[in-house]
Write a protein that holds these residues in place. Structure first.
Motif, PDB file in Angstrom:
ATOM      1  N   ASP A   1      17.859 126.572  33.813  1.00  0.00           N
ATOM      2  CA  ASP A   1      18.570 125.466  34.444  1.00  0.00           C
ATOM      3  C   ASP A   1      17.963 124.138  33.993  1.00  0.00           C
ATOM      4  O   ASP A   1      17.786 123.205  34.790  1.00  0.00           O
ATOM      5  N   ALA A   2      17.623 124.074  32.694  1.00  0.00           N
ATOM      6  CA  ALA A   2      17.013 122.870  32.121  1.00  0.00           C
ATOM      7  C   ALA A   2      18.084 121.940  31.583  1.00  0.00           C
ATOM      8  O   ALA A   2      19.055 122.377  30.966  1.00  0.00           O
ATOM      9  N   ASP A   3      17.906 120.656  31.822  1.00  0.00           N
ATOM     10  CA  ASP A   3      18.855 119.642  31.362  1.00  0.00           C
ATOM     11  C   ASP A   3      18.617 119.384  29.877  1.00  0.00           C
ATOM     12  O   ASP A   3      17.553 118.873  29.502  1.00  0.00           O
ATOM     13  N   PRO A   4      19.579 119.681  29.005  1.00  0.00           N
ATOM     14  CA  PRO A   4      19.374 119.428  27.569  1.00  0.00           C
ATOM     15  C   PRO A   4      19.040 117.968  27.267  1.00  0.00           C
ATOM     16  O   PRO A   4      18.246 117.685  26.366  1.00  0.00           O
ATOM     17  N   ALA A   5      19.640 117.038  28.012  1.00  0.00           N
ATOM     18  CA  ALA A   5      19.417 115.616  27.749  1.00  0.00           C
ATOM     19  C   ALA A   5      17.974 115.198  28.036  1.00  0.00           C
ATOM     20  O   ALA A   5      17.512 114.171  27.539  1.00  0.00           O
ATOM     21  N   ALA A   6      17.261 115.989  28.841  1.00  0.00           N
ATOM     22  CA  ALA A   6      15.864 115.700  29.164  1.00  0.00           C
ATOM     23  C   ALA A   6      14.916 116.640  28.419  1.00  0.00           C
ATOM     24  O   ALA A   6      13.757 116.783  28.794  1.00  0.00           O
ATOM     25  N   THR A   7      15.428 117.267  27.354  1.00  0.00           N
ATOM     26  CA  THR A   7      14.672 118.274  26.614  1.00  0.00           C
ATOM     27  C   THR A   7      14.498 117.854  25.166  1.00  0.00           C
ATOM     28  O   THR A   7      15.410 117.293  24.555  1.00  0.00           O
ATOM     29  N   VAL A   8      13.334 118.126  24.609  1.00  0.00           N
ATOM     30  CA  VAL A   8      13.103 117.963  23.176  1.00  0.00           C
ATOM     31  C   VAL A   8      12.669 119.300  22.598  1.00  0.00           C
ATOM     32  O   VAL A   8      11.852 120.005  23.189  1.00  0.00           O
ATOM     33  N   LEU A   9      13.242 119.669  21.476  1.00  0.00           N
ATOM     34  CA  LEU A   9      12.813 120.849  20.727  1.00  0.00           C
ATOM     35  C   LEU A   9      11.885 120.377  19.619  1.00  0.00           C
ATOM     36  O   LEU A   9      12.255 119.513  18.812  1.00  0.00           O
ATOM     37  N   ILE A  10      10.682 120.921  19.574  1.00  0.00           N
ATOM     38  CA  ILE A  10       9.721 120.593  18.523  1.00  0.00           C
ATOM     39  C   ILE A  10       9.589 121.802  17.608  1.00  0.00           C
ATOM     40  O   ILE A  10       9.163 122.876  18.048  1.00  0.00           O
ATOM     41  N   GLY A  11      10.014 121.648  16.358  1.00  0.00           N
ATOM     42  CA  GLY A  11      10.007 122.753  15.416  1.00  0.00           C
ATOM     43  C   GLY A  11       9.717 122.281  14.009  1.00  0.00           C
ATOM     44  O   GLY A  11       9.487 121.089  13.774  1.00  0.00           O
ATOM     45  N   ASP A  12       9.771 123.221  13.042  1.00  0.00           N
ATOM     46  CA  ASP A  12       9.303 122.898  11.693  1.00  0.00           C
ATOM     47  C   ASP A  12      10.365 123.010  10.599  1.00  0.00           C
ATOM     48  O   ASP A  12      10.038 122.812   9.427  1.00  0.00           O
ATOM     49  N   ILE A  13      11.635 123.315  10.959  1.00  0.00           N
ATOM     50  CA  ILE A  13      12.673 123.403   9.935  1.00  0.00           C
ATOM     51  C   ILE A  13      13.936 122.683  10.414  1.00  0.00           C
ATOM     52  O   ILE A  13      14.081 122.390  11.610  1.00  0.00           O
ATOM     53  N   ASP A  14      14.853 122.449   9.467  1.00  0.00           N
ATOM     54  CA  ASP A  14      16.050 121.694   9.835  1.00  0.00           C
ATOM     55  C   ASP A  14      16.939 122.443  10.820  1.00  0.00           C
ATOM     56  O   ASP A  14      17.691 121.820  11.576  1.00  0.00           O
ATOM     57  N   ASP A  15      16.855 123.776  10.859  1.00  0.00           N
ATOM     58  CA  ASP A  15      17.655 124.514  11.829  1.00  0.00           C
ATOM     59  C   ASP A  15      17.244 124.174  13.262  1.00  0.00           C
ATOM     60  O   ASP A  15      18.065 124.232  14.174  1.00  0.00           O
ATOM     61  N   ASP A  16      15.969 123.827  13.475  1.00  0.00           N
ATOM     62  CA  ASP A  16      15.541 123.386  14.803  1.00  0.00           C
ATOM     63  C   ASP A  16      16.278 122.103  15.197  1.00  0.00           C
ATOM     64  O   ASP A  16      16.709 121.943  16.341  1.00  0.00           O
ATOM     65  N   ALA A  17      16.420 121.193  14.238  1.00  0.00           N
ATOM     66  CA  ALA A  17      17.164 119.956  14.507  1.00  0.00           C
ATOM     67  C   ALA A  17      18.633 120.247  14.774  1.00  0.00           C
ATOM     68  O   ALA A  17      19.228 119.693  15.709  1.00  0.00           O
ATOM     69  N   HIS A  18      19.221 121.122  13.971  1.00  0.00           N
ATOM     70  CA  HIS A  18      20.630 121.473  14.171  1.00  0.00           C
ATOM     71  C   HIS A  18      20.839 122.126  15.539  1.00  0.00           C
ATOM     72  O   HIS A  18      21.824 121.849  16.227  1.00  0.00           O
ATOM     73  N   ALA A  19      19.905 123.005  15.927  1.00  0.00           N
ATOM     74  CA  ALA A  19      20.013 123.682  17.220  1.00  0.00           C
ATOM     75  C   ALA A  19      19.941 122.686  18.368  1.00  0.00           C
ATOM     76  O   ALA A  19      20.718 122.761  19.329  1.00  0.00           O
ATOM     77  N   ALA A  20      19.002 121.748  18.280  1.00  0.00           N
ATOM     78  CA  ALA A  20      18.869 120.745  19.338  1.00  0.00           C
ATOM     79  C   ALA A  20      20.142 119.916  19.470  1.00  0.00           C
ATOM     80  O   ALA A  20      20.631 119.674  20.579  1.00  0.00           O
ATOM     81  N   THR A  21      20.685 119.500  18.340  1.00  0.00           N
ATOM     82  CA  THR A  21      21.924 118.707  18.375  1.00  0.00           C
ATOM     83  C   THR A  21      23.065 119.500  19.003  1.00  0.00           C
ATOM     84  O   THR A  21      23.818 118.986  19.834  1.00  0.00           O
ATOM     85  N   ALA A  22      23.188 120.764  18.614  1.00  0.00           N
ATOM     86  CA  ALA A  22      24.266 121.606  19.150  1.00  0.00           C
ATOM     87  C   ALA A  22      24.127 121.806  20.653  1.00  0.00           C
ATOM     88  O   ALA A  22      25.130 121.928  21.367  1.00  0.00           O
ATOM     89  N   ALA A  23      22.904 121.830  21.147  1.00  0.00           N
ATOM     90  CA  ALA A  23      22.654 122.074  22.568  1.00  0.00           C
ATOM     91  C   ALA A  23      22.662 120.787  23.388  1.00  0.00           C
ATOM     92  O   ALA A  23      22.576 120.838  24.619  1.00  0.00           O
ATOM     93  N   GLY A  24      22.720 119.632  22.728  1.00  0.00           N
ATOM     94  CA  GLY A  24      22.680 118.359  23.433  1.00  0.00           C
ATOM     95  C   GLY A  24      21.278 117.899  23.765  1.00  0.00           C
ATOM     96  O   GLY A  24      21.084 117.057  24.646  1.00  0.00           O
ATOM     97  N   ALA A  25      20.287 118.430  23.035  1.00  0.00           N
ATOM     98  CA  ALA A  25      18.886 118.084  23.264  1.00  0.00           C
ATOM     99  C   ALA A  25      18.381 117.166  22.150  1.00  0.00           C
ATOM    100  O   ALA A  25      19.085 116.892  21.170  1.00  0.00           O
TER     101      ALA A  25
END
Length: 232
Positions: A173-197
């Motif tokens: 029940d985490a708010d994507p808008a208040a979440t940051v994904l910290i990762g090491d490849i571009d798929d992490d960035a794509h995933a965050a964008t898709a999730a609204g994070a």
């Protein structure tokens, strides 16, 4: 990075960039410094398929998800189902043998403790197999830092973290808008964008800094620097 006291005061006062209060951490190449083990495992399968070994710069230049096209480029030919099974087995057997020699990235324990002490929450999401990941995190004494630990429980259609991230956040029940994904490849960035994070990428894993910067998301040299970026 801010010391623990400063981090605590900042988080408690909600003085955080974009209102981020929850971090979703990637594991391989982010919290875990396993780049050498990854490259050695790639070169083991290169030998298995009669291909010359590659260096880290080359591997960082082609590594991507979906994985099958990536390995087809590496080996210079289309892959059959049998080839992929052979790659998967060869790579993971060698990697598991090297895993005990892999340390956490510099400063990780201090970063995890400081974020929790400051009132933030954090979880872990990896594309490594769930059954492999969970005991590994427990064995390293890290489980207590996370509200949830998820590995890959199924193969997504596009071999991306995006679908898994949506479910990971929903389960908490985490708010994507208040979440940051910290990762090491571009798929992490794509995933965050898709999730609204939000996303911050670290140049410690399987992609070059140039490729990470091309996503348009912030890039840090270490996990500690990534967290420091969250403060105003």
């Amino acid at each position: 990075m801010a010391d623990n006291a400063t981090a605590g005061s900042t988080a408690q006062n909600s003085d955080l960039r974009n209102g981020v209060t929850h971090i979703v951490w990637d594991w391989n190449g982010t919290l875990l410094n396993d780049t050498d083990a990854n490259l050695a495992s790639v070169n083991r399968l290169c030998a298995e398929f009669g291909r010359d070994p590659v260096d880290l710069d080359y591997w960082r230049s082609i590594f991507r998800r979906p994985l099958i096209p990536c390995y087809e480029e590496l080996l210079g030919r289309p892959l059959t189902d049998g080839d992929w099974q052979r790659i998967d087995t060869t790579y993971h057997d060698h990697y598991k043998g090297l895993l005990p020699s892999c340390d956490l990235a510099d400063g990780v324990l201090e970063v995890l403790r400081a974020w929790n002490a400051g009132g933030g929450t954090q979880s872990l999401l990896s594309m490594a197999s769930h059954d492999h990941l969970v005991p590994l995190i427990a064995d390293r004494g890290l489980t207590e830092h996370f509200t949830r630990v998820d590995g890959r429980r199924y193969d997504a259609e596009h071999d991306s973290k995006a679908e898994h991230l949506v479910e990971h956040l929903r389960a908490q029940d985490a708010d994507p808008a208040a979440t940051v994904l910290i990762g090491d490849i571009d798929d992490d960035a794509h995933a965050a964008t898709a999730a609204g994070a939000h996303a911050i990428l670290v140049a410690t894993g399987m992609m070059s800094r140039t490729r990470l910067e091309a996503t348009g998301h912030p890039v840090a040299e270490t996990p500690a620097e990534a967290v420091a970026m969250l403060y105003r």
